[in-house]
Scaffold this motif. Structure first.
Motif, PDB file in Angstrom:
ATOM      1  N   THR A   1      30.787 -10.813   6.731  1.00 53.40           N
ATOM      2  CA  THR A   1      30.068  -9.697   7.347  1.00 53.40           C
ATOM      3  C   THR A   1      28.686  -9.583   6.735  1.00 53.40           C
ATOM      4  OG1 THR A   1      32.163  -8.499   7.608  1.00 53.40           O
ATOM      5  CG2 THR A   1      30.144  -7.232   7.881  1.00 53.40           C
TER       6      THR A   1
ATOM      7  N   ILE B   1      36.874  -7.383   9.766  1.00 55.37           N
ATOM      8  CA  ILE B   1      35.469  -7.000   9.781  1.00 55.37           C
ATOM      9  C   ILE B   1      35.391  -5.491   9.599  1.00 55.37           C
ATOM     10  CG2 ILE B   1      33.361  -6.893  11.154  1.00 55.37           C
ATOM     11  CD1 ILE B   1      34.263  -9.435  12.577  1.00 55.37           C
ATOM     12  N   SER B   2      34.727  -5.060   8.533  1.00 53.62           N
ATOM     13  CA  SER B   2      34.580  -3.635   8.222  1.00 53.62           C
ATOM     14  C   SER B   2      33.108  -3.265   8.362  1.00 53.62           C
ATOM     15  CB  SER B   2      35.083  -3.352   6.795  1.00 53.62           C
ATOM     16  OG  SER B   2      34.899  -1.992   6.461  1.00 53.62           O
ATOM     17  N   MET B   3      32.815  -2.546   9.453  1.00 53.17           N
ATOM     18  CA  MET B   3      31.423  -2.225   9.746  1.00 53.17           C
ATOM     19  C   MET B   3      31.380  -1.063  10.727  1.00 53.17           C
ATOM     20  SD  MET B   3      28.497  -5.029  10.633  1.00 53.17           S
ATOM     21  CE  MET B   3      29.419  -5.653  12.055  1.00 53.17           C
TER      22      MET B   3
ATOM     23  N   GLU C   1      24.917  -7.187   7.057  1.00 55.27           N
ATOM     24  CA  GLU C   1      24.375  -5.948   7.607  1.00 55.27           C
ATOM     25  C   GLU C   1      23.031  -5.645   6.959  1.00 55.27           C
ATOM     26  OE1 GLU C   1      26.058  -1.431   8.629  1.00 55.27           O
ATOM     27  OE2 GLU C   1      27.150  -2.743   7.251  1.00 55.27           O
TER      28      GLU C   1
ATOM     29  N   GLY D   1      29.631  -9.817  12.207  1.00 58.59           N
ATOM     30  CA  GLY D   1      30.737 -10.339  11.428  1.00 58.59           C
ATOM     31  C   GLY D   1      31.511 -11.395  12.180  1.00 58.59           C
TER      32      GLY D   1
ATOM     33  N   GLY E   1      24.392  -5.076  12.215  1.00 58.93           N
ATOM     34  CA  GLY E   1      25.199  -6.028  11.471  1.00 58.93           C
ATOM     35  C   GLY E   1      25.993  -6.934  12.380  1.00 58.93           C
TER      36      GLY E   1
ATOM     37  N   VAL F   1      36.815 -14.006   6.555  1.00 54.49           N
ATOM     38  CA  VAL F   1      35.967 -13.003   7.198  1.00 54.49           C
ATOM     39  C   VAL F   1      34.626 -12.943   6.474  1.00 54.49           C
ATOM     40  CG1 VAL F   1      35.679 -10.557   7.758  1.00 54.49           C
ATOM     41  CG2 VAL F   1      37.927 -11.631   7.986  1.00 54.49           C
TER      42      VAL F   1
ATOM     43  N   THR G   1      30.998 -14.231  17.060  1.00 51.65           N
ATOM     44  CA  THR G   1      30.252 -13.265  16.266  1.00 51.65           C
ATOM     45  C   THR G   1      30.321 -11.894  16.925  1.00 51.65           C
ATOM     46  OG1 THR G   1      28.732 -14.964  15.462  1.00 51.65           O
ATOM     47  CG2 THR G   1      28.008 -12.681  15.287  1.00 51.65           C
TER      48      THR G   1
END
Length: 380
Positions: free
Chosen positions: A302, A285-287, A304, A324, A322, A300, A338
């Motif tokens: 995600t 998860i990149s956030m 946002e 993910g 956001g 994965v 989540t």
């Protein structure tokens, strides 16, 4: 002595005038605000020195310096920076960067992002080396309760991507090459010579194909348009790597302006992996607000949303949120844990002619609150 007075006065006066003349390059003649457009675009060697402030929780806090050079627009556009459709003609960009953090992580690298032949040909190339200290938290639903296992990674990486526009459409197709040489070392916590670490050396090589649709009004701070990207990469031992697996990435963002002073962005990304991949290459998860590699899995997703409210032609306030999910079981992706983050920030329009703004974001994640130095409002 008196012979030196006049030359010294002239030197001081010239230095002051030169400094004043140089600083005047950073004042926008249209509104009198600080702006880097003239320096970057009207001078042949305008290089933007960018302080790199690292606050990524995965590697700690740190500093670095990047040198960014915006190449002039394609000569075929005759110096026009905005097209008939109101969209900014993209510039090619070159950059080098070096940085270090307080957990003894270090990285150095460079890249070139090129737009050629009236933006019918796009190229992205990056190369770098890193010596970083990270944590592996486990995979899927078990990661939320993990304290993580520390490891050191020394890596050499190369990335190459080339895409061609289809006719006069907003569609591009192309291919890519990914190469990573990685040495990882886990600390076992056992004070026995020869058994205090586990070492792994590996090489990961992939060839891929990609297609994307790009109608963004601005490549840095879009107020309208779509960027939709699908890529498939095959990592294979026959290419010189040590692993065999497939990775499908889907990245989508939409930007629109429901009111004149409000710009809204929506993002939906997904990654699906199958095969035998090393732990450090698994999607995560990149956030904002969530450390890199904190929540990993073979699957994965995600999502946002972001809103930017213009208080002034130069200033914006941002709000974002956001969520993910990361899991090993694709069939149960919707039922996975989540992970939510949210926050706020601001932007200042620092390069008006490019539409490039920069500022700060503060994000509250599942475990901690993190602040970021951010450029633009496009989702990365």
């Amino acid at each position: 002595m008196r012979r030196l007075v006049l030359p010294l006065l002239l030197l001081v006066s010239y230095s002051a005038l030169a400094a004043d003349s140089f600083l005047s390059n950073f004042i926008d003649p249209d509104d009198g605000w600080f702006d880097g457009s003239q320096f970057l675009l009207d001078y042949p060697y305008g290089v933007l020195p960018v302080p790199v402030v690292i606050t990524e929780p995965a590697v700690g806090e740190g500093l670095g310096l990047a040198a960014v050079y915006f190449h002039d627009a394609d000569p075929a556009w005759d110096g026009e920076r905005v097209g008939e459709d109101g969209r900014l003609h993209p510039l090619s960009t070159s950059a080098v960067v070096a940085a270090a953090t307080n957990n003894d992580s270090k990285i150095v690298g460079g890249g070139h992002f090129g737009h050629y032949k009236r933006d019918t040909l796009r190229y992205e190339g990056m190369v770098g080396a890193a010596d970083i200290n990270l944590k592996f938290y486990g995979l899927g639903d078990g990661a939320e309760n993990s304290g993580g296992f520390g490891f050191n990674a020394k890596a050499l990486f190369v990335s190459q991507q080339l895409a061609f526009r289809l006719g006069r459409s907003n569609w591009f197709v192309g291919g890519e090459l990914q190469y990573t040489d990685m040495e990882t070392k886990f600390k076992t916590g056992i004070d026995i010579p020869g058994l205090d670490t586990f070492d792994f050396d590996s090489t990961n090589v992939a060839l891929g194909v990609l297609a994307f649709y790009d109608s963004l009004s601005n490549p840095y701070t879009p107020h309208s348009g779509v960027l939709s990207d699908v890529s498939y990469k095959r990592y294979d031992e026959s290419l010189g790597g040590d692993f065999d697996y497939n990775l499908l990435d889907l990245k989508n963002q939409v930007h629109f302006t429901p009111w004149q002073s409000l710009a809204v962005g929506l993002r939906l990304d997904a990654s699906f992996l199958s095969g035998d991949a090393p732990f450090w290459a698994l999607p995560f998860i990149s956030m904002r607000g969530i450390p890199a590699l904190r929540y990993q899995g073979e699957n994965v997703v995600t999502a946002e949303v972001q809103g930017a409210w213009s208080l002034h032609p130069r200033w914006q306030l941002l709000g974002f949120a956001g969520a993910g999910q990361a899991t090993q079981d694709r069939d149960n992706l919707g039922d996975a844990e989540t992970h939510v983050s949210y926050g706020a920030g601001f932007r200042y329009l620092a390069v008006r002619q490019l539409g490039l703004n920069m500022g700060l974001d503060v994000a509250k994640g599942p475990e901690e609150t993190v602040w970021y130095v951010s450029f633009g409002t496009k989702f990365m």
